[in-house]
Scaffold this motif. Sequence first.
Motif, PDB file in Angstrom:
ATOM      1  N   SER A 144       0.803  -1.213   0.066  1.00  0.00           N
ATOM      2  CA  SER A 144       0.143   0.004   0.084  1.00  0.00           C
ATOM      3  C   SER A 144       0.723   1.259  -0.105  1.00  0.00           C
ATOM      4  O   SER A 144       0.557   2.168  -0.383  1.00  0.00           O
ATOM      5  CB  SER A 144      -0.944  -0.169   1.140  1.00  0.00           C
ATOM      6  OG  SER A 144      -0.103  -0.286   2.526  1.00  0.00           O
ATOM      7  N   GLU A 145       2.031   1.154   0.690  1.00  0.00           N
ATOM      8  CA  GLU A 145       2.909   2.217   0.328  1.00  0.00           C
ATOM      9  C   GLU A 145       3.654   2.372  -0.777  1.00  0.00           C
ATOM     10  O   GLU A 145       4.523   3.345  -1.091  1.00  0.00           O
ATOM     11  CB  GLU A 145       3.976   2.347   1.586  1.00  0.00           C
ATOM     12  CG  GLU A 145       4.816   0.988   1.681  1.00  0.00           C
ATOM     13  CD  GLU A 145       4.390  -0.146   1.957  1.00  0.00           C
ATOM     14  OE1 GLU A 145       4.751  -1.234   1.552  1.00  0.00           O
ATOM     15  OE2 GLU A 145       3.274  -0.275   2.882  1.00  0.00           O
ATOM     16  N   GLY A 146       3.721   1.422  -1.823  1.00  0.00           N
ATOM     17  CA  GLY A 146       4.213   1.502  -3.077  1.00  0.00           C
ATOM     18  C   GLY A 146       5.493   0.779  -3.285  1.00  0.00           C
ATOM     19  O   GLY A 146       5.919   0.999  -4.504  1.00  0.00           O
ATOM     20  N   ARG A 147       5.843  -0.059  -2.363  1.00  0.00           N
ATOM     21  CA  ARG A 147       7.083  -0.552  -2.539  1.00  0.00           C
ATOM     22  C   ARG A 147       6.688  -2.297  -2.956  1.00  0.00           C
ATOM     23  O   ARG A 147       5.650  -2.814  -2.620  1.00  0.00           O
ATOM     24  CB  ARG A 147       7.795  -0.821  -1.244  1.00  0.00           C
ATOM     25  CG  ARG A 147       8.411   0.411  -0.548  1.00  0.00           C
ATOM     26  CD  ARG A 147       9.104   0.236   0.654  1.00  0.00           C
ATOM     27  NE  ARG A 147       8.458  -0.502   1.551  1.00  0.00           N
ATOM     28  CZ  ARG A 147       8.685  -0.724   2.833  1.00  0.00           C
ATOM     29  NH1 ARG A 147       9.863   0.006   3.408  1.00  0.00           N
ATOM     30  NH2 ARG A 147       8.016  -1.500   3.475  1.00  0.00           N
ATOM     31  N   PRO A 148       7.541  -2.733  -3.898  1.00  0.00           N
ATOM     32  CA  PRO A 148       7.416  -4.274  -4.248  1.00  0.00           C
ATOM     33  C   PRO A 148       7.441  -5.188  -2.879  1.00  0.00           C
ATOM     34  O   PRO A 148       7.997  -4.966  -1.950  1.00  0.00           O
ATOM     35  CB  PRO A 148       8.658  -4.292  -5.092  1.00  0.00           C
ATOM     36  CG  PRO A 148       9.335  -3.199  -5.362  1.00  0.00           C
ATOM     37  CD  PRO A 148       8.861  -2.170  -4.252  1.00  0.00           C
ATOM     38  N   MET A 149       6.396  -5.830  -3.120  1.00  0.00           N
ATOM     39  CA  MET A 149       6.112  -7.151  -2.027  1.00  0.00           C
ATOM     40  C   MET A 149       6.606  -8.282  -2.403  1.00  0.00           C
ATOM     41  O   MET A 149       7.363  -9.027  -1.705  1.00  0.00           O
ATOM     42  CB  MET A 149       4.921  -7.091  -1.535  1.00  0.00           C
ATOM     43  CG  MET A 149       4.428  -5.893  -0.825  1.00  0.00           C
ATOM     44  SD  MET A 149       2.372  -6.149  -0.376  1.00  0.00           S
ATOM     45  CE  MET A 149       2.463  -7.684   0.743  1.00  0.00           C
ATOM     46  N   LEU A 150       5.993  -8.873  -3.495  1.00  0.00           N
ATOM     47  CA  LEU A 150       6.085 -10.306  -4.122  1.00  0.00           C
ATOM     48  C   LEU A 150       6.070 -10.216  -5.452  1.00  0.00           C
ATOM     49  O   LEU A 150       5.417  -9.354  -6.220  1.00  0.00           O
ATOM     50  CB  LEU A 150       5.207 -10.925  -3.250  1.00  0.00           C
ATOM     51  CG  LEU A 150       4.948 -12.451  -3.847  1.00  0.00           C
ATOM     52  CD1 LEU A 150       4.949 -13.225  -2.602  1.00  0.00           C
ATOM     53  CD2 LEU A 150       3.568 -12.615  -4.510  1.00  0.00           C
ATOM     54  N   THR A 151       7.015 -10.986  -6.339  1.00  0.00           N
ATOM     55  CA  THR A 151       6.746 -11.244  -7.788  1.00  0.00           C
ATOM     56  C   THR A 151       6.696 -12.734  -7.822  1.00  0.00           C
ATOM     57  O   THR A 151       7.338 -13.564  -7.170  1.00  0.00           O
ATOM     58  CB  THR A 151       7.669 -10.743  -8.579  1.00  0.00           C
ATOM     59  OG1 THR A 151       9.004 -11.229  -8.080  1.00  0.00           O
ATOM     60  CG2 THR A 151       7.840  -9.249  -8.280  1.00  0.00           C
ATOM     61  N   VAL A 171       6.792 -10.350   4.767  1.00  0.00           N
ATOM     62  CA  VAL A 171       5.700 -11.325   3.934  1.00  0.00           C
ATOM     63  C   VAL A 171       6.592 -12.417   4.521  1.00  0.00           C
ATOM     64  O   VAL A 171       7.539 -12.822   3.860  1.00  0.00           O
ATOM     65  CB  VAL A 171       5.644 -11.113   2.452  1.00  0.00           C
ATOM     66  CG1 VAL A 171       4.842 -12.355   2.094  1.00  0.00           C
ATOM     67  CG2 VAL A 171       5.347  -9.714   2.372  1.00  0.00           C
ATOM     68  N   ASP A 172       5.698 -13.416   5.208  1.00  0.00           N
ATOM     69  CA  ASP A 172       6.113 -14.749   5.528  1.00  0.00           C
ATOM     70  C   ASP A 172       6.402 -15.620   4.427  1.00  0.00           C
ATOM     71  O   ASP A 172       5.495 -15.747   3.469  1.00  0.00           O
ATOM     72  CB  ASP A 172       5.307 -15.284   6.588  1.00  0.00           C
ATOM     73  CG  ASP A 172       5.640 -16.505   7.334  1.00  0.00           C
ATOM     74  OD1 ASP A 172       5.473 -17.535   6.581  1.00  0.00           O
ATOM     75  OD2 ASP A 172       5.749 -16.287   8.558  1.00  0.00           O
ATOM     76  N   PHE A 173       7.305 -16.523   4.506  1.00  0.00           N
ATOM     77  CA  PHE A 173       7.698 -17.683   3.445  1.00  0.00           C
ATOM     78  C   PHE A 173       6.089 -18.319   3.029  1.00  0.00           C
ATOM     79  O   PHE A 173       5.685 -18.601   1.879  1.00  0.00           O
ATOM     80  CB  PHE A 173       8.457 -18.502   3.819  1.00  0.00           C
ATOM     81  CG  PHE A 173       8.519 -19.850   3.098  1.00  0.00           C
ATOM     82  CD1 PHE A 173       8.731 -19.950   1.608  1.00  0.00           C
ATOM     83  CD2 PHE A 173       8.045 -21.084   3.342  1.00  0.00           C
ATOM     84  CE1 PHE A 173       8.731 -21.279   0.926  1.00  0.00           C
ATOM     85  CE2 PHE A 173       7.857 -22.219   2.865  1.00  0.00           C
ATOM     86  CZ  PHE A 173       8.401 -22.268   1.529  1.00  0.00           C
ATOM     87  N   ARG A 174       5.267 -18.686   4.142  1.00  0.00           N
ATOM     88  CA  ARG A 174       4.344 -19.537   4.046  1.00  0.00           C
ATOM     89  C   ARG A 174       2.983 -18.716   3.400  1.00  0.00           C
ATOM     90  O   ARG A 174       2.341 -19.317   2.411  1.00  0.00           O
ATOM     91  CB  ARG A 174       3.752 -19.866   5.508  1.00  0.00           C
ATOM     92  CG  ARG A 174       4.844 -21.018   6.294  1.00  0.00           C
ATOM     93  CD  ARG A 174       4.750 -21.066   7.568  1.00  0.00           C
ATOM     94  NE  ARG A 174       4.693 -19.665   8.425  1.00  0.00           N
ATOM     95  CZ  ARG A 174       4.682 -19.637   9.475  1.00  0.00           C
ATOM     96  NH1 ARG A 174       4.234 -20.484  10.341  1.00  0.00           N
ATOM     97  NH2 ARG A 174       4.860 -18.573  10.117  1.00  0.00           N
TER      98      ARG A 174
END
Length: 189
Positions: A144-151, A171-174
């Motif tokens: 929500s702050e504009g940073r990459p989380m996951l691809t 972001v937890d691996f699970r």
Amino acid sequence: MTAEMYLPQFVVKQKLTLMVNRYEISTIGPDGKPGQLMAFAEQKRMAFKEQVTFYADASKTRPVFGFKARKVMDLGSGYDITDEAGQPIGFFRKDFGASFLRSTFHLEGPGYAGTGQERSMLVAILRRFTDVPFLPVHFDFVGSEGRPMLTSERRVSVGDRYTVTVPDQRVDFRVAAAVAVALDALMAR
């Protein structure tokens, strides 16, 4: 804050069988190939209430996390991600309105929220209106702050293979593994 089980990158490999989709989630070795098995999952095809359980290995004796639909037929209700004790660690849902041309998902976890979308509009349209196999389907999640989380990036191969990169240490691996498998399983690739 770093998640309890943070893994910056891993591989998801799907194995097709007649009645279930099987997934192996592994670390990435120094040679770039799958390394240590982190989880094994099976998804029953045509289940009325979608649920995927991840196990420590293919013997399926120890469940370690999973995701489950909140409702049977409510397409917008979403999926809870739980740890091995059944405690919630994340949530995701498909945004059906935003997914008309390009599939869009929302993801939430402790201290973060974000949205993921198919990277290429062209590939999204081709996927909807043609039967072209082996399209390079990639998803990018942004906080929500504009940073990459996951691809999640699909590699062309026999059986689906995805490289999942998680730059957001919250972001937890699970959670990342559950979402990566769901992107494949729930979109019927």
